[in-house]
Write a protein that holds these residues in place. Structure first.
Motif, PDB file in Angstrom:
ATOM      1  N   ASN A 198      55.509  34.332  58.182  1.00  0.00           N
ATOM      2  CA  ASN A 198      55.329  35.236  59.332  1.00  0.00           C
ATOM      3  C   ASN A 198      56.427  36.283  59.465  1.00  0.00           C
ATOM      4  OD1 ASN A 198      53.459  35.905  61.374  1.00  0.00           O
ATOM      5  ND2 ASN A 198      54.813  35.052  62.946  1.00  0.00           N
ATOM      6  N   VAL A 199      56.992  36.704  58.340  1.00  0.00           N
ATOM      7  CA  VAL A 199      57.926  37.836  58.354  1.00  0.00           C
ATOM      8  C   VAL A 199      57.090  39.095  58.163  1.00  0.00           C
ATOM      9  CG1 VAL A 199      59.818  38.983  57.149  1.00  0.00           C
ATOM     10  CG2 VAL A 199      59.866  36.502  57.484  1.00  0.00           C
ATOM     11  N   LYS A 200      57.051  39.943  59.178  1.00  0.00           N
ATOM     12  CA  LYS A 200      56.173  41.126  59.155  1.00  0.00           C
ATOM     13  C   LYS A 200      56.920  42.428  59.450  1.00  0.00           C
ATOM     14  CE  LYS A 200      52.504  38.588  58.434  1.00  0.00           C
ATOM     15  NZ  LYS A 200      51.185  38.699  58.997  1.00  0.00           N
ATOM     16  N   ASP A 201      58.223  42.346  59.682  1.00  0.00           N
ATOM     17  CA  ASP A 201      59.005  43.539  59.981  1.00  0.00           C
ATOM     18  C   ASP A 201      58.885  44.542  58.827  1.00  0.00           C
ATOM     19  OD1 ASP A 201      61.811  45.030  59.591  1.00  0.00           O
ATOM     20  OD2 ASP A 201      61.538  44.645  61.728  1.00  0.00           O
ATOM     21  N   SER A 202      58.481  45.760  59.126  1.00  0.00           N
ATOM     22  CA  SER A 202      58.166  46.736  58.077  1.00  0.00           C
ATOM     23  C   SER A 202      59.382  47.086  57.219  1.00  0.00           C
ATOM     24  CB  SER A 202      57.573  48.008  58.686  1.00  0.00           C
ATOM     25  OG  SER A 202      58.469  48.607  59.598  1.00  0.00           O
ATOM     26  N   GLU A 203      60.550  47.156  57.821  1.00  0.00           N
ATOM     27  CA  GLU A 203      61.749  47.490  57.046  1.00  0.00           C
ATOM     28  C   GLU A 203      62.116  46.356  56.099  1.00  0.00           C
ATOM     29  OE1 GLU A 203      65.039  48.858  59.357  1.00  0.00           O
ATOM     30  OE2 GLU A 203      63.873  50.422  60.371  1.00  0.00           O
ATOM     31  N   VAL A 204      61.992  45.128  56.579  1.00  0.00           N
ATOM     32  CA  VAL A 204      62.280  43.969  55.721  1.00  0.00           C
ATOM     33  C   VAL A 204      61.276  43.907  54.581  1.00  0.00           C
ATOM     34  CG1 VAL A 204      62.379  41.441  55.624  1.00  0.00           C
ATOM     35  CG2 VAL A 204      63.361  42.660  57.588  1.00  0.00           C
ATOM     36  N   ILE A 205      59.999  44.090  54.883  1.00  0.00           N
ATOM     37  CA  ILE A 205      58.964  44.059  53.845  1.00  0.00           C
ATOM     38  C   ILE A 205      59.194  45.167  52.819  1.00  0.00           C
ATOM     39  CG2 ILE A 205      56.492  44.373  53.386  1.00  0.00           C
ATOM     40  CD1 ILE A 205      57.229  41.649  54.593  1.00  0.00           C
ATOM     41  N   SER A 206      59.609  46.335  53.269  1.00  0.00           N
ATOM     42  CA  SER A 206      59.889  47.440  52.354  1.00  0.00           C
ATOM     43  C   SER A 206      60.998  47.071  51.371  1.00  0.00           C
ATOM     44  CB  SER A 206      60.281  48.688  53.147  1.00  0.00           C
ATOM     45  OG  SER A 206      60.595  49.750  52.265  1.00  0.00           O
ATOM     46  N   ARG A 207      62.048  46.412  51.852  1.00  0.00           N
ATOM     47  CA  ARG A 207      63.147  46.013  50.967  1.00  0.00           C
ATOM     48  C   ARG A 207      62.710  44.903  50.011  1.00  0.00           C
ATOM     49  NH1 ARG A 207      66.294  48.596  48.960  1.00  0.00           N
ATOM     50  NH2 ARG A 207      68.245  47.426  49.079  1.00  0.00           N
TER      51      ARG A 207
END
Length: 296
Positions: A198-207
């Motif tokens: 459930n990690v959905k933060d767009s900046e985290v996903i981008s990295r």
């Protein structure tokens, strides 16, 4: 330089991840249980499930989930990890057909044993099952991620056919090809691992996408060096028509040793970039140590 035994990749994994990998294997082996089909189709469908490789892609799903979930939540990552491996398996069957590959992982391919039509139908079955497992994960982000990755793999296969036999393939062509054909699924593996907890933060996903792209690029460059130097006893011989980074570099007036060194430099640069990004996102030494096994 040496090719590591698959057991080395397993030795670095925490007990929880090893247990989850065993569950993934069980899911894969039971994928078509109870479904009647002709024996040739059944055997072709199970060929790469039984003659599996290092399971790097599903392991990356689980390692990312393990790192971001603080060691918990791996149960939710099992079906997505199985889906990723099935997509990879289907791509091998398609690759065998397009390249008329007769030997892979030291054994005859389904294409060679059962013919292109049966191998093609087996790949269709496997893709359908991969979609099923993605849907059963209960997360639409996982479904769309893996569907998009499958689209990229198909584009990569087509682009490889377009480039095959050309004498003027550039490094840019090569990097675009290996992104679509190899790195895109490794990128998706890591993203799916994040989605599983459930990690959905767009900046985290981008990295995380960056990490996967770096690792995927390194993985293919590594395979190219191993293939060119004929280092893998299970896949002997060099295909002179294959698009290989060592051949591309050496074409530009480089000696073979210099070309191999430049390819290794790119591999290590990609791994260094991946590790830097991992430290920024999850700072997980287990994941870093696992990725470092790709160095040669």
């Amino acid at each position: 330089m040496a090719v590591l035994n698959p057991s080395k990749y397993m030795e670095l994994l925490p007990t929880e991840v090893r247990s989850a990998i065993n569950k993934v294997i069980q899911v894969l082996e039971e994928s078509f249980t109870g479904l009647w089909m002709p024996n040739n189709l059944l055997n072709a469908t199970y060929h790469y499930i039984r003659n599996r490789g290092k399971l790097i892609r599903p392991t990356l799903v689980l390692l990312m989930a393990y790192a971001l979930g603080n060691g918990s939540g791996l149960e939710k990552a099992v079906l997505p990890a199985a889906s990723v491996e099935l997509i990879h398996t289907a791509s091998l069957l398609q690759d065998d057909i397009m390249d008329r590959q007769r030997i892979r992982r030291g054994v005859e391919t389904p294409y060679s044993i059962y013919g292109p039509h049966t191998a093609m139908l087996a790949s269709d079955l496997i893709i359908a099952k991969a979609v099923e497992y993605a849907i059963r994960s209960g997360d639409n982000d996982i479904v769309f991620e893996l569907l998009n990755s499958s689209i990229k793999l198909a584009i990569g296969q087509s682009f490889e056919s377009e480039l095959s036999g050309k004498v003027d393939v550039t490094i840019d062509d090569y990097l675009r090809l290996i992104y679509y054909k190899t790195a895109s699924l490794i990128e998706s593996s890591m993203v799916v691992g994040a989605y599983s907890v459930n990690v959905k933060d767009s900046e985290v996903i981008s990295r995380i996408r960056d990490i996967g792209r770096f690792v995927g690029t390194a993985f293919q460059v590594r395979d190219d060096v191993i293939d060119y130097l004929n280092m893998d006893s299970k896949n002997p011989g060099v295909d002179l028509n294959e698009i290989n980074i060592v051949r591309i570099i050496s074409r530009d007036n480089e000696d073979i040793k210099g070309a191999v060194d430049k390819a290794r430099d790119l591999l290590n640069e990609m791994l260094d970039n991946a590790i830097k990004a991992i430290r920024e996102v999850v700072n997980d030494e287990i994941l870093i140590n696992y990725i470092n096994l790709l160095r040669i």
